[in-house]
Design a protein around this motif. Structure first.
Motif, PDB file in Angstrom:
ATOM      1  N   LEU A  42       4.232 -16.641  -6.135  1.00  0.00           N
ATOM      2  CA  LEU A  42       3.142 -15.962  -5.436  1.00  0.00           C
ATOM      3  C   LEU A  42       3.676 -14.786  -4.630  1.00  0.00           C
ATOM      4  O   LEU A  42       3.140 -13.669  -4.696  1.00  0.00           O
ATOM      5  CB  LEU A  42       2.399 -16.935  -4.517  1.00  0.00           C
ATOM      6  CG  LEU A  42       1.340 -16.306  -3.612  1.00  0.00           C
ATOM      7  CD1 LEU A  42       0.203 -15.727  -4.442  1.00  0.00           C
ATOM      8  CD2 LEU A  42       0.823 -17.324  -2.618  1.00  0.00           C
ATOM      9  N   SER A  53       4.810 -11.991  -6.958  1.00  0.00           N
ATOM     10  CA  SER A  53       3.689 -11.274  -7.578  1.00  0.00           C
ATOM     11  C   SER A  53       3.011 -10.342  -6.579  1.00  0.00           C
ATOM     12  O   SER A  53       2.586  -9.250  -6.930  1.00  0.00           O
ATOM     13  CB  SER A  53       2.680 -12.253  -8.189  1.00  0.00           C
ATOM     14  OG  SER A  53       1.984 -12.944  -7.170  1.00  0.00           O
ATOM     15  N   ARG A  54       2.916 -10.755  -5.331  1.00  0.00           N
ATOM     16  CA  ARG A  54       2.316  -9.889  -4.308  1.00  0.00           C
ATOM     17  C   ARG A  54       3.206  -8.684  -4.029  1.00  0.00           C
ATOM     18  O   ARG A  54       2.732  -7.583  -3.843  1.00  0.00           O
ATOM     19  CB  ARG A  54       2.039 -10.666  -3.034  1.00  0.00           C
ATOM     20  CG  ARG A  54       0.916 -11.689  -3.222  1.00  0.00           C
ATOM     21  CD  ARG A  54       0.404 -12.228  -1.924  1.00  0.00           C
ATOM     22  NE  ARG A  54      -0.072 -11.224  -1.009  1.00  0.00           N
ATOM     23  CZ  ARG A  54      -1.236 -10.560  -1.100  1.00  0.00           C
ATOM     24  NH1 ARG A  54      -2.047 -10.804  -2.100  1.00  0.00           N
ATOM     25  NH2 ARG A  54      -1.584  -9.673  -0.209  1.00  0.00           N
ATOM     26  N   SER A  86       2.975  -6.265  -6.986  1.00  0.00           N
ATOM     27  CA  SER A  86       1.626  -5.838  -7.324  1.00  0.00           C
ATOM     28  C   SER A  86       1.506  -4.322  -7.222  1.00  0.00           C
ATOM     29  O   SER A  86       1.980  -3.695  -6.286  1.00  0.00           O
ATOM     30  CB  SER A  86       0.614  -6.500  -6.379  1.00  0.00           C
ATOM     31  OG  SER A  86      -0.670  -5.965  -6.606  1.00  0.00           O
ATOM     32  N   ASP A 109      -5.009  -4.336   1.532  1.00  0.00           N
ATOM     33  CA  ASP A 109      -4.611  -5.705   1.201  1.00  0.00           C
ATOM     34  C   ASP A 109      -5.114  -6.602   2.322  1.00  0.00           C
ATOM     35  O   ASP A 109      -4.803  -6.381   3.491  1.00  0.00           O
ATOM     36  CB  ASP A 109      -3.087  -5.780   1.086  1.00  0.00           C
ATOM     37  CG  ASP A 109      -2.585  -7.145   0.658  1.00  0.00           C
ATOM     38  OD1 ASP A 109      -3.375  -8.105   0.657  1.00  0.00           O
ATOM     39  OD2 ASP A 109      -1.393  -7.246   0.341  1.00  0.00           O
ATOM     40  N   GLU A 169      -2.503  -7.831   4.641  1.00  0.00           N
ATOM     41  CA  GLU A 169      -1.617  -6.830   5.227  1.00  0.00           C
ATOM     42  C   GLU A 169      -1.388  -7.036   6.722  1.00  0.00           C
ATOM     43  O   GLU A 169      -0.281  -6.898   7.211  1.00  0.00           O
ATOM     44  CB  GLU A 169      -2.193  -5.433   4.974  1.00  0.00           C
ATOM     45  CG  GLU A 169      -1.241  -4.321   5.281  1.00  0.00           C
ATOM     46  CD  GLU A 169      -1.803  -3.002   4.805  1.00  0.00           C
ATOM     47  OE1 GLU A 169      -2.250  -2.240   5.667  1.00  0.00           O
ATOM     48  OE2 GLU A 169      -1.799  -2.758   3.594  1.00  0.00           O
TER      49      GLU A 169
END
Length: 93
Positions: free
Chosen positions: A20, A23-24, A27, A33, A36
């Motif tokens: 996770l 992937s973030r 991205s 976001d 953020e």
């Protein structure tokens, strides 16, 4: 990973959490976001706890570096003290 680190900060993330996070990070999505400002929007007591844990982390790192330096110095002194005895042993035989 030392037991002190695990005691202070917990066990490392599992594989699903690692995926996770990766992937973030990777991205390519543009725009705001939602996560953020997760730290900034946390309640005051939560941010205070984060700051305490960060301070502890830094203190543990500094103590670990100081310990490593002391151990190296002790090792150098011990080696210097043993060096003449080692040379005599080698000369004998």
């Amino acid at each position: 990973m030392t037991a002190d680190y695990v005691h202070a900060f917990g066990a490392p993330f599992d594989e699903a959490t690692d995926r996770l996070v990766e992937s973030r990070i990777s991205s390519t999505r543009r725009g705001r976001d939602e996560l953020e400002d997760l730290v900034g929007s946390a309640p005051t007591h939560v941010r205070a706890g984060m700051k305490r844990r960060l301070a502890l982390h830094h203190r543990l790192l500094e103590e670990d570096q100081a310990y490593t330096q002391r151990a190296a110095a002790i090792g150098a002194v011990a080696l210097a003290a043993c060096h003449p005895a080692i040379e005599r042993t080698e000369q004998l035989g």
